[in-house]
Design a protein around this motif. Structure first.
Motif, mmCIF file in Angstrom:
data_model
loop_
_atom_site.group_PDB
_atom_site.id
_atom_site.type_symbol
_atom_site.label_atom_id
_atom_site.label_comp_id
_atom_site.label_asym_id
_atom_site.label_seq_id
_atom_site.Cartn_x
_atom_site.Cartn_y
_atom_site.Cartn_z
ATOM 1 N N UNK A 1 2.135 9.571 0.633
ATOM 2 C CA UNK A 1 3.113 9.181 -0.381
ATOM 3 C C UNK A 1 4.294 10.162 -0.451
ATOM 4 N N UNK B 1 4.277 5.871 1.002
ATOM 5 C CA UNK B 1 5.640 6.274 0.678
ATOM 6 C C UNK B 1 5.815 6.575 -0.805
ATOM 7 N N UNK B 2 7.040 6.857 -1.172
ATOM 8 C CA UNK B 2 7.357 7.157 -2.565
ATOM 9 C C UNK B 2 8.835 6.896 -2.785
ATOM 10 N N UNK B 3 9.200 6.699 -4.054
ATOM 11 C CA UNK B 3 10.620 6.650 -4.394
ATOM 12 C C UNK B 3 10.998 7.851 -5.267
ATOM 13 N N UNK C 1 0.843 -1.192 0.000
ATOM 14 C CA UNK C 1 0.000 0.000 0.000
ATOM 15 C C UNK C 1 0.885 1.251 0.000
ATOM 16 N N UNK C 2 2.025 1.156 0.684
ATOM 17 C CA UNK C 2 2.932 2.307 0.772
ATOM 18 C C UNK C 2 3.612 2.579 -0.569
ATOM 19 N N UNK C 3 4.006 1.527 -1.256
ATOM 20 C CA UNK C 3 4.688 1.658 -2.553
ATOM 21 C C UNK C 3 3.956 0.741 -3.525
ATOM 22 N N UNK C 4 2.951 1.265 -4.193
ATOM 23 C CA UNK C 4 2.005 0.426 -4.926
ATOM 24 C C UNK C 4 2.656 -0.443 -5.997
#
Lengths: 402, 402
Positions: B43, B77-79, A169-172
């Motif tokens: 995110x 989260x995100x990258x 869910x955090x990093x789809x």
């Protein structure tokens, strides 16, 4: 019946609670004056033909309890499947040591071993009681509502999918979790216990009981991705096509088989990687991951269902009572007269359990063959333990755009 | 400094305790009258440019505590790695919402993001404090004795190898466990905490800090097999050859890269299967298994180090104190004046942490490059928590042959 010694052993794949059963035998046996010693055979039937025993009567209760709480087979295990000649050698050794009671904790294959051994004893007129103690994370023993070992493995799988839900869910993306289960999908289905919020995964669950179609798989994932923007998938290692061929073996370059003729499905990431590759190729999905749970799920230290541990202890205790108080052979089985939740034990004929595989009943699987029903959740939830950890989300309101 | 709003976000890969840090920020900030609201960006930096905030001031303390105890990034989260233009858009949004304090929990990449954002704020004269909150299961942030998130992942890896030890002892063979760690081997090395009995594995540990040689690997396994009859191996996903090429990428047909240019190493069983294949081919070993821990190890529900959770909370609280009480920017770092065990916190310049990778020091690795030292065990053991479960074996004496 003659007084004599007791022999206990463990066969097949370990579970998180199989030592509870051995300790149940060892402690229950101490109550009977006619029992001289409780021996443990190392490495199952292999230790019997090799006369490799330890004397569990010399264990302290304290250490027995510590080992009971330790996963995997403390007496070590084997995948040997005794034939007539093997059994004859086993009897030679057992007779020498005046062993009159034999308790073997294991799954389908082990119960069949007990059946053969017992038949041999009768054939040669050796006074002997043999009781099979159920154990398998696959939950596929006939005559049982469920099997010791399954609940703890189900708990691990459930907690694992809770984490995969949160992580994904955090990093789809797409996450495929490959779960043990050659012919029965119970353990893979236990992933559904991870669902708390309506959009939680696993969104798709594939088990060996339903033929796996690549086209339907692709369509299923495509639909979930359009709806949720991510997808969590639980797959049994033993999923097979319409013709009954395992999807995993279709791509294996070299096929490894054990003494029972079983193909290696665990301990390799091949199936997960194949399915992930399919989704990348056909659906043009970018972030697709596959985690194969492998051996973590059956002996992980520190994840145990309290109910599973208690029942694993009790099937060991009951095995001793059936043999020593009732003078009977058979396989201890678990029934559940109270759905949520109470069990009782019985002794089934060995022939009713040996070598048979129980599959998930139709009422546990949805019509599309890609998920489980509420009936399965009601069945499975108590087995994973009285307290499963639960995830929580922030509930704070959105800040209005300016 | 102006009163205003606080913004907190999470970046990069999740950990089991990263929500503790966000909740530490949210609860600590409630003590300061000048703080109007604590916003959470969904995110990470992506949510900032999309003006996607939730108002954490509307969370109840009870729900904050429940989320704090939940693994993975509750704010998602995100990258994304902001460049100049991305940062300019971030400021536009932050200014509109009168955000004066920015706390970003993440690893190397996230600390670099904080550094860029902070520089931009200075360049355009926006009154602003930005503090990086450390987080990474890789334990590879410069200036830190250890990083929040590592302890819980180390606990998972340790408990996993305890189980693999027990499982593989029951049914002997070779078991390779592939652990996360692209450049730093701390997490793989934590597998050594699983050793209790002298013959316990992992017998061999390979980390990215030492070049991996196939020939030495084969010789190592051969030696252990001759001595123990089984072999447990811990391998970092990021092991590389003398030339610095990752062993995993040597065999990947298609190489996937993220926005930071990193190659995908997790979420595939390829490295484990390659190494297992090597052992089968070259050493003619039969039962070789590879388990790739994948995403299980960083967000597993229910396996948390108590010390790790406490420190993750405290780095969030300290970040707020440094910004609001001391009016400073920087990166919160953890020091350990008391080896076993006490920590203190400090604020390091962002440039000292951003984009840097800390590796395992030489004193933690043995001369052969296939194991860890006692110094590492002393360093790592307290981090995995005050109570690690321990396995126990039967101690009963052998029964004499007749």
């Amino acid at each position: 019946m003659n007084p004599g010694n007791i022999l206990v052993a463990q066969g097949g794949g370990p579970t998180a609670v199989i030592n509870q059963s051995v300790v149940g035998v060892a402690l229950e046996a101490r109550k009977y004056a006619q029992v001289r010693s409780v021996y443990g055979a190392l490495h199952g039937v292999r230790g019997i033909v090799k006369e490799d025993f330890i004397n569990l009567s010399r264990e302290t209760p304290d250490n027995l309890e510590l080992v009971a709480a330790t996963p995997s087979s403390g007496l070590l295990s084997t995948r040997d499947k005794p034939d007539e000649e093997y059994c004859a050698r086993m009897f030679e050794i057992m007779r020498k040591h005046d062993i009159r009671y034999f308790f073997y904790a294991g799954g389908n294959d082990s119960s069949d071993t007990v059946r053969i051994v017992n038949q041999q004893a009768r054939d040669i007129g050796y006074e002997f009681r043999a009781v099979h103690i159920p154990k398998t994370i696959d939950n596929d023993l006939a005559c049982n509502d469920h099997c010791p070992g399954f609940g703890s493995a189900a708990r691990f799988v459930s907690q694992a999918f809770m984490g995969l839900n949160l992580d994904n869910r955090a990093l789809e993306g797409v996450l495929i979790g490959v779960v043990m289960g050659r012919h029965a999908g119970f353990l893979t289905a236990a992933s559904a216990l991870a669902q708390k919020y309506p959009d939680d995964g696993p969104h798709l669950i594939y088990v060996p009981e339903r033929p796996f179609s690549t086209d339907r798989f692709l369509a299923d994932v495509d639909r979930v991705m359009h709806k949720e923007g991510l997808c969590i998938i639980a797959v049994s290692e033993g999923i097979q096509d319409e013709a009954g061929e395992a999807i995993a073996t279709k791509l294996a370059t070299t096929v490894e088989r054990d003494a029972h003729g079983n193909v290696q499905l665990s301990g390799t990431g091949a199936l997960g990687d194949l399915l992930a590759g399919l989704l990348k190729d056909k659906l043009k999905l970018k972030r697709v991951r596959a985690d194969t749970f492998g051996y973590l799920q059956r002996s992980f230290m520190g994840v145990v269902s309290d109910r599973d541990a208690r029942e694993a202890r009790e099937v060991g205790e009951m095995a001793v009572q059936y043999a020593l108080l009732d003078d009977k052979d058979g396989s201890v089985v678990i029934r559940r007269p109270i759905l949520d939740y109470g069990v009782e034990y019985a002794l089934a004929p060995l022939a009713d359990v040996a070598g048979k595989t129980r599959h998930m009943p139709d009422e546990f699987l949805n019509g599309e063959g890609n998920g489980v029903t509420d009936a399965f959740l009601r069945y499975c939830r108590p087995l994973a333990g009285s307290t499963l950890p639960r995830p929580h989300r922030f509930r704070a309101p959105k800040v209005a755009a300016i």
